[in-house]
Design an enzyme around this catalytic site. Structure first.
Site, PDB file in Angstrom:
ATOM      1  N   GLY A  11       0.781  -1.238   0.000  1.00  0.00           N
ATOM      2  CA  GLY A  11       0.000   0.000   0.000  1.00  0.00           C
ATOM      3  C   GLY A  11       0.809   1.282   0.000  1.00  0.00           C
ATOM      4  O   GLY A  11       0.398   2.279   0.607  1.00  0.00           O
ATOM      5  N   SER A  12       1.949   1.293  -0.673  1.00  0.00           N
ATOM      6  CA  SER A  12       2.750   2.533  -0.674  1.00  0.00           C
ATOM      7  C   SER A  12       2.023   3.653  -1.419  1.00  0.00           C
ATOM      8  O   SER A  12       2.116   4.817  -1.035  1.00  0.00           O
ATOM      9  CB  SER A  12       4.131   2.296  -1.274  1.00  0.00           C
ATOM     10  OG  SER A  12       4.077   2.160  -2.672  1.00  0.00           O
ATOM     11  N   ARG A  91      -6.238  -7.543  -8.602  1.00  0.00           N
ATOM     12  CA  ARG A  91      -7.294  -8.398  -9.160  1.00  0.00           C
ATOM     13  C   ARG A  91      -7.763  -7.792 -10.475  1.00  0.00           C
ATOM     14  O   ARG A  91      -8.017  -6.588 -10.551  1.00  0.00           O
ATOM     15  CB  ARG A  91      -8.489  -8.495  -8.194  1.00  0.00           C
ATOM     16  CG  ARG A  91      -8.154  -9.073  -6.843  1.00  0.00           C
ATOM     17  CD  ARG A  91      -7.757 -10.510  -6.908  1.00  0.00           C
ATOM     18  NE  ARG A  91      -8.869 -11.392  -7.290  1.00  0.00           N
ATOM     19  CZ  ARG A  91      -8.678 -12.639  -7.708  1.00  0.00           C
ATOM     20  NH1 ARG A  91      -7.462 -13.113  -7.841  1.00  0.00           N
ATOM     21  NH2 ARG A  91      -9.688 -13.405  -8.018  1.00  0.00           N
ATOM     22  N   ASN A 107      -6.890   3.948 -11.584  1.00  0.00           N
ATOM     23  CA  ASN A 107      -5.865   2.942 -11.302  1.00  0.00           C
ATOM     24  C   ASN A 107      -4.503   3.530 -11.632  1.00  0.00           C
ATOM     25  O   ASN A 107      -4.376   4.393 -12.514  1.00  0.00           O
ATOM     26  CB  ASN A 107      -6.090   1.680 -12.155  1.00  0.00           C
ATOM     27  CG  ASN A 107      -5.036   0.603 -11.876  1.00  0.00           C
ATOM     28  OD1 ASN A 107      -4.755   0.279 -10.724  1.00  0.00           O
ATOM     29  ND2 ASN A 107      -4.433   0.078 -12.935  1.00  0.00           N
ATOM     30  N   HIS A 109      -0.690   2.399 -12.872  1.00  0.00           N
ATOM     31  CA  HIS A 109       0.016   1.281 -13.503  1.00  0.00           C
ATOM     32  C   HIS A 109       1.481   1.690 -13.709  1.00  0.00           C
ATOM     33  O   HIS A 109       1.737   2.806 -14.189  1.00  0.00           O
ATOM     34  CB  HIS A 109      -0.633   0.929 -14.847  1.00  0.00           C
ATOM     35  CG  HIS A 109       0.054  -0.174 -15.573  1.00  0.00           C
ATOM     36  ND1 HIS A 109      -0.091  -1.497 -15.209  1.00  0.00           N
ATOM     37  CD2 HIS A 109       0.916  -0.152 -16.616  1.00  0.00           C
ATOM     38  CE1 HIS A 109       0.653  -2.241 -16.024  1.00  0.00           C
ATOM     39  NE2 HIS A 109       1.272  -1.451 -16.866  1.00  0.00           N
ATOM     40  N   ASP A 145      -5.740  -2.252 -17.983  1.00  0.00           N
ATOM     41  CA  ASP A 145      -4.714  -1.216 -18.210  1.00  0.00           C
ATOM     42  C   ASP A 145      -4.909  -0.467 -19.524  1.00  0.00           C
ATOM     43  O   ASP A 145      -3.939  -0.116 -20.192  1.00  0.00           O
ATOM     44  CB  ASP A 145      -3.311  -1.864 -18.205  1.00  0.00           C
ATOM     45  CG  ASP A 145      -3.014  -2.547 -16.879  1.00  0.00           C
ATOM     46  OD1 ASP A 145      -2.261  -3.523 -16.891  1.00  0.00           O
ATOM     47  OD2 ASP A 145      -3.559  -2.101 -15.855  1.00  0.00           O
ATOM     48  N   GLN A 173       7.863   8.213  -8.438  1.00  0.00           N
ATOM     49  CA  GLN A 173       7.027   9.074  -9.285  1.00  0.00           C
ATOM     50  C   GLN A 173       5.543   8.736  -9.114  1.00  0.00           C
ATOM     51  O   GLN A 173       4.690   9.614  -9.164  1.00  0.00           O
ATOM     52  CB  GLN A 173       7.423   8.927 -10.757  1.00  0.00           C
ATOM     53  CG  GLN A 173       8.797   9.489 -11.076  1.00  0.00           C
ATOM     54  CD  GLN A 173       8.899  10.963 -10.694  1.00  0.00           C
ATOM     55  OE1 GLN A 173       7.992  11.747 -10.959  1.00  0.00           O
ATOM     56  NE2 GLN A 173       9.979  11.329 -10.034  1.00  0.00           N
ATOM     57  N   GLU A 174       5.240   7.466  -8.864  1.00  0.00           N
ATOM     58  CA  GLU A 174       3.845   7.065  -8.637  1.00  0.00           C
ATOM     59  C   GLU A 174       3.281   7.829  -7.444  1.00  0.00           C
ATOM     60  O   GLU A 174       2.147   8.320  -7.470  1.00  0.00           O
ATOM     61  CB  GLU A 174       3.761   5.567  -8.359  1.00  0.00           C
ATOM     62  CG  GLU A 174       4.110   4.679  -9.535  1.00  0.00           C
ATOM     63  CD  GLU A 174       4.017   3.217  -9.171  1.00  0.00           C
ATOM     64  OE1 GLU A 174       3.102   2.827  -8.444  1.00  0.00           O
ATOM     65  OE2 GLU A 174       4.874   2.452  -9.645  1.00  0.00           O
TER      66      GLU A 174
HETATM   67  C1  GRF Z   1       3.100  -0.432  -7.756  1.00  0.00           C
HETATM   68  O1  GRF Z   1       4.149  -0.583  -8.689  1.00  0.00           O
HETATM   69  C2  GRF Z   1       1.857   0.009  -8.493  1.00  0.00           C
HETATM   70  O2  GRF Z   1       2.155   0.726  -9.673  1.00  0.00           O
HETATM   71  C3  GRF Z   1       1.204  -1.270  -8.856  1.00  0.00           C
HETATM   72  O3  GRF Z   1       1.413  -2.101  -7.733  1.00  0.00           O
HETATM   73  C4  GRF Z   1       2.708  -1.797  -7.180  1.00  0.00           C
HETATM   74  C5  GRF Z   1       2.630  -1.823  -5.681  1.00  0.00           C
HETATM   75  O4  GRF Z   1       1.910  -0.707  -5.267  1.00  0.00           O
HETATM   76  N1  GRF Z   1      -0.173  -1.069  -9.148  1.00  0.00           N
HETATM   77  P1  GRF Z   1       1.747  -0.355  -3.700  1.00  0.00           P
HETATM   78  O5  GRF Z   1       3.128  -0.157  -3.129  1.00  0.00           O
HETATM   79  O6  GRF Z   1       1.043  -1.543  -3.032  1.00  0.00           O
HETATM   80  O7  GRF Z   1       0.934   0.893  -3.700  1.00  0.00           O
END
Ligand code: GRF
Length: 189
Positions: A11-12, A91, A107, A109, A145, A173-174
């Site tokens: 969940g970052s 999922r 979403n 990606h 996607d 960057q996300e």
């Molecule tokens: C990330 O690379 C995100 O782009 C993809 O899942 C990975 C883990 O995301 N959807 P998170 O750290 O659980 O938010």
């Protein structure tokens, strides 16, 4: 705008959204963090932040994806959320949930879509010798996607890059992109 964040793991990206929502001027507040995996580490992070959480284990529904999604949808609606942010939610959705949240589900990606849909995007970018890579926030549509792109962030691919090094650069960057795109999307009208 009340939002639900759906996760499957650490969940970052959810954490980045939590921090953004703490800003007084940010137009969203998280009313639910939901995971398909009861042991998702991100659920602990959400609870520690005082957020409402739910875990609806997809394994409890066998192959019936739609039955699982009906429970997920009910939990999201019960929370009062008006937008759904998939954040590391691993999922594939059936048209049931996609249609139920048409235009209201985002979403993130880890590639510059339409390049590299699906998994292992960083390995793929390195394998083809890409010099640029990045991440995309898009509206969720029935195809995986491939919905309308709301925003992208770019990073260089270095010759020395391993998939993990590149993934870390993209992830940074996300965490900046998702809150920015969400804010713009809520303020769009
Ligand atoms: C990330 O690379 C995100 O782009 C993809 O899942 C990975 C883990 O995301 N959807 P998170 O750290 O659980 O938010």
């Amino acid at each position: 705008t009340p939002i639900a964040v759906l996760i499957s793991g650490r969940g970052s990206n959810m954490r980045a959204l939590i921090e953004a929502c703490e800003r007084p001027d940010f137009p969203a507040r998280i009313v639910l963090v939901l995971s398909n995996k009861p042991d998702a580490a991100g659920l602990e992070v959400a609870r520690a932040a005082g957020l409402q959480t739910a875990a609806i284990d997809h394994k409890a529904f066998g192959k019936d994806r739609e039955a699982h999604e009906r429970k997920v949808d009910a939990a999201i609606r019960a929370s009062g959320a008006q937008l759904v942010c998939l954040a590391g939610y691993m999922r594939v959705l059936t048209p049931y949930l996609v249609n139920a949240w048409d235009g209201r589900m985002l979403n993130i990606h880890p590639s510059l879509l339409p390049a590299f849909p699906g998994l292992h995007t960083h390995e793929a970018a390195i394998a083809v010798g890409a010099t640029e890579h990045g991440c995309t926030v898009h509206l969720v549509t029935a195809g995986v996607d491939e919905g309308p792109i709301l925003g992208q962030a770019r990073v260089p691919v270095l010759k020395s890059d391993t998939p993990d090094a590149l993934a870390a650069r993209v992830l940074e960057q996300e965490h900046a992109l998702y809150p920015l795109v969400l804010q713009n999307y809520i303020n769009r009208q």
